[in-house]
Design an enzyme around this catalytic site. Structure first.
Site, PDB file in Angstrom:
ATOM      1  N   LYS A  41     -21.001 -18.133  -9.059  1.00  0.00           N
ATOM      2  CA  LYS A  41     -22.338 -18.636  -8.701  1.00  0.00           C
ATOM      3  C   LYS A  41     -23.403 -17.681  -9.226  1.00  0.00           C
ATOM      4  O   LYS A  41     -23.099 -16.540  -9.599  1.00  0.00           O
ATOM      5  CB  LYS A  41     -22.452 -18.769  -7.179  1.00  0.00           C
ATOM      6  CG  LYS A  41     -22.338 -17.449  -6.449  1.00  0.00           C
ATOM      7  CD  LYS A  41     -22.330 -17.637  -4.946  1.00  0.00           C
ATOM      8  CE  LYS A  41     -22.126 -16.301  -4.252  1.00  0.00           C
ATOM      9  NZ  LYS A  41     -22.881 -16.148  -3.034  1.00  0.00           N
ATOM     10  N   TYR A 274     -48.976   3.186 -12.902  1.00  0.00           N
ATOM     11  CA  TYR A 274     -49.956   2.670 -11.939  1.00  0.00           C
ATOM     12  C   TYR A 274     -49.977   3.474 -10.642  1.00  0.00           C
ATOM     13  O   TYR A 274     -48.922   3.776 -10.079  1.00  0.00           O
ATOM     14  CB  TYR A 274     -49.620   1.218 -11.583  1.00  0.00           C
ATOM     15  CG  TYR A 274     -49.792   0.232 -12.707  1.00  0.00           C
ATOM     16  CD1 TYR A 274     -50.971   0.170 -13.431  1.00  0.00           C
ATOM     17  CD2 TYR A 274     -48.766  -0.651 -13.027  1.00  0.00           C
ATOM     18  CE1 TYR A 274     -51.126  -0.758 -14.458  1.00  0.00           C
ATOM     19  CE2 TYR A 274     -48.918  -1.580 -14.049  1.00  0.00           C
ATOM     20  CZ  TYR A 274     -50.093  -1.621 -14.763  1.00  0.00           C
ATOM     21  OH  TYR A 274     -50.235  -2.533 -15.769  1.00  0.00           O
TER      22      TYR A 274
HETATM   23  C1  LIG Z   1     -18.993 -18.854   0.394  1.00  0.00           C
HETATM   24  C2  LIG Z   1     -18.769 -17.633  -0.418  1.00  0.00           C
HETATM   25  N1  LIG Z   1     -17.518 -17.278  -0.764  1.00  0.00           N
HETATM   26  C3  LIG Z   1     -17.262 -16.184  -1.476  1.00  0.00           C
HETATM   27  C4  LIG Z   1     -18.290 -15.365  -1.911  1.00  0.00           C
HETATM   28  C5  LIG Z   1     -17.956 -14.134  -2.686  1.00  0.00           C
HETATM   29  O1  LIG Z   1     -18.330 -12.999  -1.944  1.00  0.00           O
HETATM   30  P1  LIG Z   1     -18.106 -11.554  -2.549  1.00  0.00           P
HETATM   31  O2  LIG Z   1     -19.034 -11.439  -3.706  1.00  0.00           O
HETATM   32  O3  LIG Z   1     -18.442 -10.631  -1.431  1.00  0.00           O
HETATM   33  O4  LIG Z   1     -16.694 -11.495  -2.952  1.00  0.00           O
HETATM   34  C6  LIG Z   1     -19.609 -15.695  -1.566  1.00  0.00           C
HETATM   35  C7  LIG Z   1     -20.705 -14.836  -1.986  1.00  0.00           C
HETATM   36  O5  LIG Z   1     -21.619 -14.534  -1.275  1.00  0.00           O
HETATM   37  C8  LIG Z   1     -19.854 -16.862  -0.819  1.00  0.00           C
HETATM   38  O6  LIG Z   1     -21.095 -17.233  -0.483  1.00  0.00           O
END
Ligand SMILES: Cc1ncc(COP(=O)(O)O)c(C=O)c1O
Length: 382
Positions: A41, A274
């Site tokens: 993602k 700045y």
């Molecule tokens: C539903 C879900 N599963 C798995 C993950 C993976 O988590 P991580 O990056 O801590 O392994 C995430 C990430 O936030 C998530 O939202």
């Protein structure tokens, strides 16, 4: 017209060899029957979703996971059609029809979503692959235990009508990165009882899952049929309490580099950037690094972010601006064009994303994920 050469200003190098090694390391941490879902993602936490997805699959990942349906559909559009892809963050009106046609596993946390998915199945004539999400205590997405029997019953009815197939039952942990936090055992208990209810009611899921990276690394009792590592795949420790990435056997995948754009001598008492929050103590040299908060360098790391220039780690002098920041080179005079490494594996003495998380009062997840679109990704080890 001659072609514009690629920008020299900055780049994020993505070491796909390191990503593959991390996937193999994670695979070795789980029992052979446990499937690995590579979480890609948010453009693979800023690393580039399609390339990282392909590398993870090469190294033995079985599933891909995204937050939004659009991210999942983009993987299908890129030609990744032969592996299961799950997406879990749906909003009313989202593209359920396309999700069904693309064979996505679509998470359902409540009755509105089940109603939309049923309608989409009727419209398309397809069967929707649905995973029911339980809120076992995270208090974010997912169905509350009190509402679970109604959701399970409605999903089974939709299954009997041929509209959906319940392929998974799943949840997400709140504190897996804090070893022995009491919520971990409490959530696993709730998860087991919600699984038990659904299975006794007649759900036959392909996969049951709750483990993110920290749980994949430290909680075998949370592995069930599938684990969903994200951050560990990118070679970053989920939290300092679990150890550094090196201690966990992980290799950082992203290195963020810039080219010094200007080196100049300035007198003592010269304000820098700045607000003049940094003033030179003595005559010195300043190096201008052409990366700023528009590129994802946190402004919160002003005066604190570490950068390797010419073999020495320097600290950002004064404020991070939109497109640039300055380091005090203490009299050194590297040539313009010298490499400035903000973070990387650490093997060459450069800071890591974990060091930047400390400097910016955040987590390393945010450091890599926020690197902006203006920074080209350069892939190594494809
Ligand atoms: C539903 C879900 N599963 C798995 C993950 C993976 O988590 P991580 O990056 O801590 O392994 C995430 C990430 O936030 C998530 O939202």
């Amino acid at each position: 017209m001659t072609e514009t050469p690629p920008p020299r200003r900055a780049r994020a190098e993505i070491d796909l060899g390191a990503l593959r090694a991390n996937v193999r390391t994670l695979r070795a941490r789980v029992a052979p029957h446990v499937r690995v879902m590579a979480v890609v993602k948010a453009d693979a936490y800023g690393h580039g979703a399609v390339r990282c997805a392909r590398a993870a699959l090469d190294a033995g990942a079985d599933w891909l996971g995204t937050a939004t349906p659009h991210e999942a559909l983009a993987l299908r559009a890129a030609g990744i059609t032969d592996v299961p892809v799950m997406c879990w963050l749906w909003t009313p009106g989202d593209p359920w029809d396309q999700g069904i046609e693309a064979g996505l596993d679509m998470s359902v946390s409540g009755m509105w979503a089940l109603a939309e998915v049923r309608e989409a199945a009727r419209r398309t004539g397809g069967t929707a692959r649905v995973q029911l999400k339980a809120d076992t205590g995270l208090g974010r997405n997912g169905c509350q235990p009190a509402d679970w029997p109604e959701l399970v019953e409605a999903a089974l009815k939709a299954e009997a009508d041929g509209l959906v197939k319940v392929t998974g039952l799943w949840s997400h942990l709140a504190c897996a990165d804090e070893p022995h936090h009491p919520s971990i055992a409490a959530q696993l208990d709730v998860f087991r009882s919600m699984l038990d209810h659904a299975e006794r009611a007649g759900v036959r899921p392909e996969v049951r899952h709750i483990a993110n990276s920290p749980a994949t690394l430290t909680l075998p009792e949370a592995h069930f049929d599938l684990v969903r590592p994200g951050i560990a795949m990118y070679g970053i420790s989920p939290s300092p309490e679990l150890g550094t990435s090196a201690e966990l056997g992980l290799k950082p995948v992203m290195s963020l580099k810039g080219s010094v754009a200007l080196v100049k001598r300035v007198p003592a008492g010269h304000g820098v950037s700045y607000g003049h929050h940094y003033v030179t103590e003595a005559e010195t040299t300043l190096g201008l690094v052409p990366l700023g908060y528009a590129d994802g360098v946190p402004r919160h790391a002003s005066g604190r972010g570490p950068v390797l220039v010419g073999g020495t780690v320097r600290t950002i002098a004064g404020r991070v601006a939109m497109d640039q920041f300055v380091v005090d080179l203490g009299g050194d005079e590297p040539e313009a064009g010298t490499e400035a490494v903000l973070f990387g594996s650490g093997d060459g003495g450069e800071p890591t994303a974990e060091d930047w998380a400390v400097a910016a009062d955040t987590i390393a997840y945010e450091i890599v994920t926020r690197i902006g679109a203006r920074v080209p990704r350069v892939y190594l080890g494809e």
